[in-house]
Design an enzyme around this catalytic site. Structure first.
Site, PDB file in Angstrom:
ATOM      1  N   LYS A  23      39.188  43.354  36.779  1.00  0.00           N
ATOM      2  CA  LYS A  23      38.921  43.616  38.190  1.00  0.00           C
ATOM      3  C   LYS A  23      37.412  43.662  38.364  1.00  0.00           C
ATOM      4  O   LYS A  23      36.729  44.482  37.743  1.00  0.00           O
ATOM      5  CB  LYS A  23      39.557  44.940  38.601  1.00  0.00           C
ATOM      6  CG  LYS A  23      39.200  45.328  40.031  1.00  0.00           C
ATOM      7  CD  LYS A  23      40.013  46.511  40.516  1.00  0.00           C
ATOM      8  CE  LYS A  23      39.556  46.943  41.890  1.00  0.00           C
ATOM      9  NZ  LYS A  23      40.328  48.082  42.396  1.00  0.00           N
TER      10      LYS A  23
ATOM     11  N   LYS B 173      41.652  40.097  39.564  1.00  0.00           N
ATOM     12  CA  LYS B 173      41.288  40.385  40.937  1.00  0.00           C
ATOM     13  C   LYS B 173      39.781  40.374  41.132  1.00  0.00           C
ATOM     14  O   LYS B 173      39.092  40.899  40.277  1.00  0.00           O
ATOM     15  CB  LYS B 173      41.864  41.769  41.250  1.00  0.00           C
ATOM     16  CG  LYS B 173      41.592  42.286  42.606  1.00  0.00           C
ATOM     17  CD  LYS B 173      42.218  43.642  42.690  1.00  0.00           C
ATOM     18  CE  LYS B 173      41.789  44.286  43.970  1.00  0.00           C
ATOM     19  NZ  LYS B 173      42.110  45.679  44.011  1.00  0.00           N
TER      20      LYS B 173
HETATM   21  C1  PBG Z   1      41.109  50.687  44.633  1.00  0.00           C
HETATM   22  C2  PBG Z   1      41.623  49.362  45.047  1.00  0.00           C
HETATM   23  C3  PBG Z   1      40.884  48.422  45.760  1.00  0.00           C
HETATM   24  C4  PBG Z   1      41.745  47.361  46.008  1.00  0.00           C
HETATM   25  C5  PBG Z   1      42.984  47.653  45.418  1.00  0.00           C
HETATM   26  N1  PBG Z   1      42.880  48.913  44.810  1.00  0.00           N
HETATM   27  C6  PBG Z   1      39.511  48.488  46.286  1.00  0.00           C
HETATM   28  C7  PBG Z   1      38.415  48.895  45.420  1.00  0.00           C
HETATM   29  O1  PBG Z   1      38.466  48.786  44.195  1.00  0.00           O
HETATM   30  O2  PBG Z   1      37.428  49.378  45.962  1.00  0.00           O
HETATM   31  C8  PBG Z   1      41.365  46.142  46.788  1.00  0.00           C
HETATM   32  C9  PBG Z   1      42.446  45.346  47.418  1.00  0.00           C
HETATM   33  C10 PBG Z   1      41.977  44.435  48.490  1.00  0.00           C
HETATM   34  O3  PBG Z   1      40.771  44.304  48.791  1.00  0.00           O
HETATM   35  O4  PBG Z   1      42.857  43.799  49.087  1.00  0.00           O
HETATM   36  N2  PBG Z   1      41.483  51.210  43.443  1.00  0.00           N
END
Ligand code: PBG
Length: 324
Positions: free
Chosen positions: A196, A249
């Site tokens: 991520k 992601k």
């Molecule tokens: C937070 C989380 C995020 C997303 C999923 N879980 C945002 C972040 O890490 O700040 C993002 C999903 C999206 O942007 O659609 N744990």
């Protein structure tokens, strides 16, 4: 060689093109993200995600009925936590009667065949908007893991089939797996957000959950956008720690990573077409600059072509409506 080999020969009719198409998309390829809010009869459009809504549990159930009728049977749940319930330790995250836990239970009671994955991370619960406990301005890894394990257990006890840790702490998959095993939940799975990235594409999501980091950014735990080999390392660690599915992601900008993981591991891969990608496609198509329908089909297939087993996508319902 040309003119004996003419590649265009295989493109002459739609039937032929369909016959030899390497990748396609069905309802089985989607995981639908849903945002749950407290209250009754609440359906709130997310400002930066036009036509995407946060819903109270009663309306989430109606939405799931609709998704189910379209063949969309897997959901990924996020809860918006009320401001007064937030603290540094995400205490509300392990409340057996918390919003997430109630949502899971209500869905499972009414639709036992819906596959429920639940987000596991502290940011929506954190008074600092970070995915981990904050001490002296730093995000503390191991204390956070203990909380994530308890949070996961509470989701599984409520009825979640899979927990989906999205926090990027080191070792959290192991902490969660050990906890689930200890409590006898051998078949409850872990979909780990292994690779991520610290991306700008999460903006609308943070608007939706009101979970922007209160200070700094997430670069001490989410991955550096320049790295590719590191993703392989992250995935290897998570596989060894007991992850069942790997999430990469965000989406479209990271298809190379999906393919790397596909080529290096034999494990289901999930891709996430995140909120910022949704917002970009929506705003460009609203201006008439791109064709929304064609674009969402094209980007969905791109994930499959890259090697994803399935896609978490805010467009799932639209795509399936389009192709059915
Ligand atoms: C937070 C989380 C995020 C997303 C999923 N879980 C945002 C972040 O890490 O700040 C993002 C999903 C999206 O942007 O659609 N744990």
């Amino acid at each position: 060689m040309y003119p004996i080999n003419r590649n265009r020969r295989l493109r002459t009719t739609e039937t032929l093109r369909n016959l030899i198409r390497e990748n396609s998309i069905t309802a089985n390829d989607f995981l639908v993200p849903l945002f749950v809010v407290e209250g009754k009869n609440i359906k709130q459009e997310i400002q930066s995600m036009p036509n995407y809504f946060k819903m109270s549990i009663d309306l989430i159930l109606k939405e799931i009925k609709l998704l189910h009728s379209l063949g969309l049977k897997s959901v990924l749940l996020f809860a918006q936590v009320e401001e007064n319930l937030k603290d540094n330790y995400g205490t509300e995250a392990i409340n057996k009667n918390g919003l997430m836990q109630r949502a899971i239970k209500s869905i499972k009671d009414k639709f036992p065949d819906i596959l429920i994955m639940s987000d596991v991370a502290l940011d929506p619960y954190s008074s600092y908007g970070h995915d981990g406990v904050v001490e002296n301005g730093l995000i503390v890894n191991d204390i956070t893991n203990d909380i994530l394990a308890k949070m996961s257990l509470s989701h599984v006890e409520a009825g979640a089939d899979f927990v989906a840790p999205s926090d990027m702490m080191d070792g959290r998959v192991k902490s969660i797996r050990m906890m689930l095993e200890k409590e006898g939940h051998h078949n409850s799975g872990i979909m780990s957000y292994s690779a991520k990235y610290a991306s700008s594409f999460y903006g609308p999501f943070r608007d939706a959950l009101d979970s922007k980091p209160g200070f700094g950014d997430k670069k001490t735990y989410q991955m550096d956008i320049g790295n590719r080999e590191e993703a392989i390392n992250e995935v290897r660690n998570d596989v060894e720690e007991g992850a069942d599915i790997i999430m990469i992601k965000p989406g479209i900008s990271y298809l190379d990573i999906i393919r790397d993981i596909k080529n290096n591991f034999n494990i289901p891969i999930s891709a996430y077409q995140v909120s910022g990608e949704y917002a970009m496609i929506k705003s460009a198509s609203k201006n008439g600059w791109i064709d929304e329908n064609q674009t969402i089909l094209e980007t969905s297939i791109a994930f499959k072509r890259a090697g994803a087993s399935f896609i978490a996508s805010y467009f799932a319902k639209d795509v399936i409506t389009l192709i059915s």
